[in-house]
Write an enzyme that holds these catalytic residues in place. Structure first.
Site, PDB file in Angstrom:
ATOM      1  N   TYR A  48       0.709 -11.620  16.006  1.00  0.00           N
ATOM      2  CA  TYR A  48      -0.479 -12.480  15.886  1.00  0.00           C
ATOM      3  C   TYR A  48      -1.813 -11.748  15.707  1.00  0.00           C
ATOM      4  O   TYR A  48      -2.607 -12.119  14.852  1.00  0.00           O
ATOM      5  CB  TYR A  48      -0.586 -13.445  17.070  1.00  0.00           C
ATOM      6  CG  TYR A  48       0.530 -14.460  17.189  1.00  0.00           C
ATOM      7  CD1 TYR A  48       1.487 -14.622  16.181  1.00  0.00           C
ATOM      8  CD2 TYR A  48       0.621 -15.270  18.308  1.00  0.00           C
ATOM      9  CE1 TYR A  48       2.516 -15.558  16.306  1.00  0.00           C
ATOM     10  CE2 TYR A  48       1.642 -16.205  18.431  1.00  0.00           C
ATOM     11  CZ  TYR A  48       2.593 -16.345  17.438  1.00  0.00           C
ATOM     12  OH  TYR A  48       3.588 -17.262  17.557  1.00  0.00           O
ATOM     13  N   GLU A  55     -13.205 -14.932   6.459  1.00  0.00           N
ATOM     14  CA  GLU A  55     -14.472 -14.217   6.223  1.00  0.00           C
ATOM     15  C   GLU A  55     -14.225 -12.728   6.013  1.00  0.00           C
ATOM     16  O   GLU A  55     -14.871 -12.081   5.197  1.00  0.00           O
ATOM     17  CB  GLU A  55     -15.411 -14.391   7.429  1.00  0.00           C
ATOM     18  CG  GLU A  55     -15.831 -15.821   7.725  1.00  0.00           C
ATOM     19  CD  GLU A  55     -14.896 -16.552   8.685  1.00  0.00           C
ATOM     20  OE1 GLU A  55     -13.660 -16.334   8.624  1.00  0.00           O
ATOM     21  OE2 GLU A  55     -15.412 -17.341   9.505  1.00  0.00           O
ATOM     22  N   CYS A  91     -15.836 -12.199  13.500  1.00  0.00           N
ATOM     23  CA  CYS A  91     -16.431 -12.439  12.172  1.00  0.00           C
ATOM     24  C   CYS A  91     -17.959 -12.439  12.250  1.00  0.00           C
ATOM     25  O   CYS A  91     -18.629 -11.962  11.332  1.00  0.00           O
ATOM     26  CB  CYS A  91     -15.918 -13.743  11.571  1.00  0.00           C
ATOM     27  SG  CYS A  91     -14.213 -13.584  10.997  1.00  0.00           S
TER      28      CYS A  91
HETATM   29  N1  THU Z   1     -10.094 -18.246  11.603  1.00  0.00           N
HETATM   30  C1  THU Z   1     -10.774 -17.825  10.490  1.00  0.00           C
HETATM   31  O1  THU Z   1     -10.181 -17.554   9.432  1.00  0.00           O
HETATM   32  N2  THU Z   1     -12.122 -17.697  10.587  1.00  0.00           N
HETATM   33  C2  THU Z   1     -12.829 -17.961  11.727  1.00  0.00           C
HETATM   34  O2  THU Z   1     -13.995 -17.623  11.807  1.00  0.00           O
HETATM   35  C3  THU Z   1     -12.182 -18.709  12.822  1.00  0.00           C
HETATM   36  C4  THU Z   1     -10.716 -18.519  12.895  1.00  0.00           C
HETATM   37  C5  THU Z   1      -8.630 -18.365  11.517  1.00  0.00           C
HETATM   38  C6  THU Z   1      -7.876 -17.328  12.308  1.00  0.00           C
HETATM   39  C7  THU Z   1      -6.533 -17.993  12.466  1.00  0.00           C
HETATM   40  O3  THU Z   1      -5.764 -17.724  11.298  1.00  0.00           O
HETATM   41  C8  THU Z   1      -6.868 -19.469  12.495  1.00  0.00           C
HETATM   42  O4  THU Z   1      -8.193 -19.592  12.004  1.00  0.00           O
HETATM   43  C9  THU Z   1      -6.785 -20.085  13.882  1.00  0.00           C
HETATM   44  O5  THU Z   1      -7.514 -19.354  14.798  1.00  0.00           O
END
Ligand code: THU
Length: 133
Positions: A48, A55, A91
């Site tokens: 995981y 982003e 991010c």
């Molecule tokens: N996720 C993003 O891609 N960007 C974010 O800023 C928030 C979280 C993704 C990570 C993971 O694949 C999924 O959202 C659930 O957390």
């Protein structure tokens, strides 16, 4: 690019995410001042923590493509949330390294435009290269 067009592009881009674990697609478009658009989606992993956010898939491509980060006009992000899904902490830090506070971060959830923000809204008192001097 109008909010409506951006909304449609981001929503379409969600389909490219690789999210077998969370089933929570996120999409990101980095718009350059010359009109070029760089896409990112989240890509998860059976281990995981190895997964990566949309982003951080989109923004590094600027460097790989030989583009200048100063040429970023706007970052548009859509999460699959029905509430206020906003960039995660990692991010926020990652974005803060690359853009100045004059760059708009346009946020969308699965249904609508949520607002236009700046990195200082998401990450005040950010840790930056200034601290390393
Ligand atoms: N996720 C993003 O891609 N960007 C974010 O800023 C928030 C979280 C993704 C990570 C993971 O694949 C999924 O959202 C659930 O957390």
């Amino acid at each position: 690019m109008s909010k409506e067009i951006t909304f449609k592009k981001l929503k379409n881009l969600l389909k490219n995410s690789y999210v077998p674990y969370s089933k929570f697609p996120v999409s990101c478009i980095v718009k350059m001042k010359n009109g070029q658009e760089i896409f990112g989606v989240n890509v998860e992993n059976a281990s995981y923590p190895a997964g990566i956010c949309a982003e951080r898939v989109a923004l590094p491509q600027i460097f790989a493509l030989g583009l200048n980060e100063k040429e970023i006009e706007k970052i548009s992000i859509m999460t699959s949330s029905t509430g206020f899904g906003s960039p995660c902490g990692i991010c926020r830090q990652f974005i803060s390294e690359i853009i100045d506070n004059n760059v708009v971060i346009e946020m969308f959830n699965i249904n609508k435009h949520l607002g236009d923000f700046k990195i200082d809204d998401f990450l005040p008192f950010q840790f930056s290269s200034e601290e390393l001097k």
